[in-house]
Design a protein around this motif. Structure first.
Motif, mmCIF file in Angstrom:
data_model
loop_
_atom_site.group_PDB
_atom_site.id
_atom_site.type_symbol
_atom_site.label_atom_id
_atom_site.label_comp_id
_atom_site.label_asym_id
_atom_site.label_seq_id
_atom_site.Cartn_x
_atom_site.Cartn_y
_atom_site.Cartn_z
ATOM 1 N N SER A 70 -10.591 -5.625 21.595
ATOM 2 C CA SER A 70 -11.667 -6.588 21.828
ATOM 3 C C SER A 70 -11.770 -7.101 23.257
ATOM 4 C CB SER A 70 -11.517 -7.776 20.875
ATOM 5 O OG SER A 70 -10.266 -8.411 21.061
ATOM 6 N N SER A 71 -10.731 -6.963 24.048
ATOM 7 C CA SER A 71 -10.793 -7.493 25.408
ATOM 8 C C SER A 71 -10.020 -6.591 26.368
ATOM 9 C CB SER A 71 -10.191 -8.906 25.467
ATOM 10 O OG SER A 71 -8.795 -8.859 25.225
ATOM 11 N N GLU A 72 -10.341 -6.721 27.659
ATOM 12 C CA GLU A 72 -9.617 -5.952 28.669
ATOM 13 C C GLU A 72 -8.150 -6.337 28.691
ATOM 14 O OE1 GLU A 72 -11.383 -6.204 32.486
ATOM 15 O OE2 GLU A 72 -13.293 -5.301 31.864
ATOM 16 N N GLU A 73 -7.855 -7.592 28.384
ATOM 17 C CA GLU A 73 -6.462 -8.035 28.346
ATOM 18 C C GLU A 73 -5.693 -7.300 27.252
ATOM 19 O OE1 GLU A 73 -3.817 -12.150 27.845
ATOM 20 O OE2 GLU A 73 -6.017 -12.206 27.722
ATOM 21 N N GLU A 74 -6.307 -7.174 26.072
ATOM 22 C CA GLU A 74 -5.656 -6.439 24.989
ATOM 23 C C GLU A 74 -5.490 -4.964 25.341
ATOM 24 O OE1 GLU A 74 -6.400 -8.430 20.699
ATOM 25 O OE2 GLU A 74 -8.151 -7.438 21.567
ATOM 26 N N GLN A 75 -6.484 -4.388 25.997
ATOM 27 C CA GLN A 75 -6.384 -2.999 26.415
ATOM 28 C C GLN A 75 -5.245 -2.810 27.407
ATOM 29 O OE1 GLN A 75 -10.209 -1.548 27.784
ATOM 30 N NE2 GLN A 75 -11.265 -2.397 26.007
ATOM 31 N N GLN A 76 -5.104 -3.748 28.332
ATOM 32 C CA GLN A 76 -4.029 -3.646 29.313
ATOM 33 C C GLN A 76 -2.665 -3.795 28.655
ATOM 34 O OE1 GLN A 76 -4.555 -2.801 32.632
ATOM 35 N NE2 GLN A 76 -2.346 -2.455 32.453
ATOM 36 N N LEU A 77 -2.556 -4.685 27.696
ATOM 37 C CA LEU A 77 -1.295 -4.846 26.970
ATOM 38 C C LEU A 77 -0.922 -3.559 26.226
ATOM 39 C CD1 LEU A 77 -1.687 -8.467 25.510
ATOM 40 C CD2 LEU A 77 -0.018 -7.713 27.223
ATOM 41 N N ALA A 78 -1.930 -2.902 25.654
ATOM 42 C CA ALA A 78 -1.685 -1.632 24.953
ATOM 43 C C ALA A 78 -1.227 -0.560 25.935
ATOM 44 C CB ALA A 78 -2.945 -1.189 24.218
ATOM 45 N N LEU A 79 -1.837 -0.515 27.109
ATOM 46 C CA LEU A 79 -1.419 0.448 28.120
ATOM 47 C C LEU A 79 -0.011 0.153 28.618
ATOM 48 C CD1 LEU A 79 -4.690 0.763 30.242
ATOM 49 C CD2 LEU A 79 -3.626 2.579 28.911
ATOM 50 N N ASP A 80 0.290 -1.122 28.807
ATOM 51 C CA ASP A 80 1.611 -1.510 29.305
ATOM 52 C C ASP A 80 2.728 -1.151 28.329
ATOM 53 O OD1 ASP A 80 0.492 -2.504 31.609
ATOM 54 O OD2 ASP A 80 0.468 -4.585 30.931
ATOM 55 N N ALA A 81 2.382 -1.007 27.054
ATOM 56 C CA ALA A 81 3.385 -0.670 26.050
ATOM 57 C C ALA A 81 3.715 0.827 26.036
ATOM 58 C CB ALA A 81 2.897 -1.096 24.671
ATOM 59 N N LEU A 82 2.931 1.627 26.747
ATOM 60 C CA LEU A 82 3.141 3.078 26.766
ATOM 61 C C LEU A 82 4.207 3.467 27.789
ATOM 62 C CD1 LEU A 82 -0.593 4.268 26.746
ATOM 63 C CD2 LEU A 82 0.999 4.274 24.805
ATOM 64 N N PRO A 83 4.841 4.636 27.615
ATOM 65 C CA PRO A 83 5.690 5.185 28.682
ATOM 66 C C PRO A 83 4.876 5.324 29.960
ATOM 67 C CG PRO A 83 5.957 6.443 26.651
ATOM 68 C CD PRO A 83 4.800 5.513 26.427
#
Length: 231
Positions: A70-83
């Motif tokens: 829903s937000s760019e912040e959530e998208q960034q958090l999802a990316l940050d969780a990746l290798p």
């Protein structure tokens, strides 16, 4: 995935992408048109076409899930969780590929369909990736980065700094021309640093030399540097 299911999946992804990311929808339509008239049996016989399609469908699924947050912040958090290498792929290179005009895309699709692509260094790349991952590093391999971005493998070591690496055994007399083309490709895709690594397949323990050199440069190569090394 069977050929009919691949075509069905592409159509459903096109419909979904049309409301989420028009750039992705365009790429999906290009790929769909590419295989649209290929008979199922013929498609199943095209090994690298199938591998590319399966890989691209997986990436598209992941991208759409990311974009559905829903937000760019959530998208960034999802990316940050990746290798780190996967974060670099989804967070930078994949959207870059969607947004820029890829002049090589038509060429390598034609080669894949014609059977003119054999990935002769595939086993070597797999061995390098296995050693890196066993040592705690991370790796991304994609046909898009290989065929469009002159990158065999994206590697990351202890400092989590992804690096695009091209590996070759080309003779030294032709290496400079290869370097020039490689550097121009990386600059076009706005890849900020890269390593072109030439190895001698007759040398003892050359695979570990390649691994150690790639990981060292992942940690230490500065931004704006496109390095050519001859082992």
């Amino acid at each position: 995935m069977q050929s009919l299911k691949i075509k069905e999946k592409l159509n459903s992804l096109i419909e979904e992408a049309s409301t989420v990311d028009t750039r992705l929808a365009i790429r999906l339509n290009q790929i769909n048109l590419w295989i649209k008239d290929v008979k199922p049996g013929t498609l199943m016989s095209k090994k690298f076409v199938l591998l590319f399609l399966q890989q691209f469908i997986q990436d598209t699924d992941a991208w759409l899930k990311l974009k559905s947050l829903s937000s760019e912040e959530e998208q960034q958090l999802a990316l940050d969780a990746l290798p780190p290498t996967l974060k670099y792929w989804y967070g930078y290179l994949f959207p870059k590929w969607l947004s820029k005009d890829d002049s090589k895309f038509f060429i390598w699709r034609r080669k894949l369909m014609a059977g003119d692509f054999s990935q002769e260094d595939g086993k070597l790349i797999d061995s390098i990736a296995d050693i890196i991952e066993q040592g705690g590093g991370t790796v991304v391999k994609r046909y898009i980065v290989d065929l469009s971005m002159a990158t065999d493998i994206i590697v990351s070591s202890s400092q989590n700094k992804p690096l695009c690496v091209q590996i070759t055994s080309i003779s030294e007399e032709f290496l400079q021309d290869k370097f020039n083309n490689w550097e121009n490709t990386l600059l076009f895709w706005e890849i900020e640093r890269g390593l072109l690594l030439s190895y001698n397949p007759g040398a003892n323990d050359f695979i570990n030399q390649v691994v150690n050199t790639a990981l060292d440069n992942s940690d230490n190569l500065n931004m704006g540097i496109y390095r050519k090394l001859n082992l």
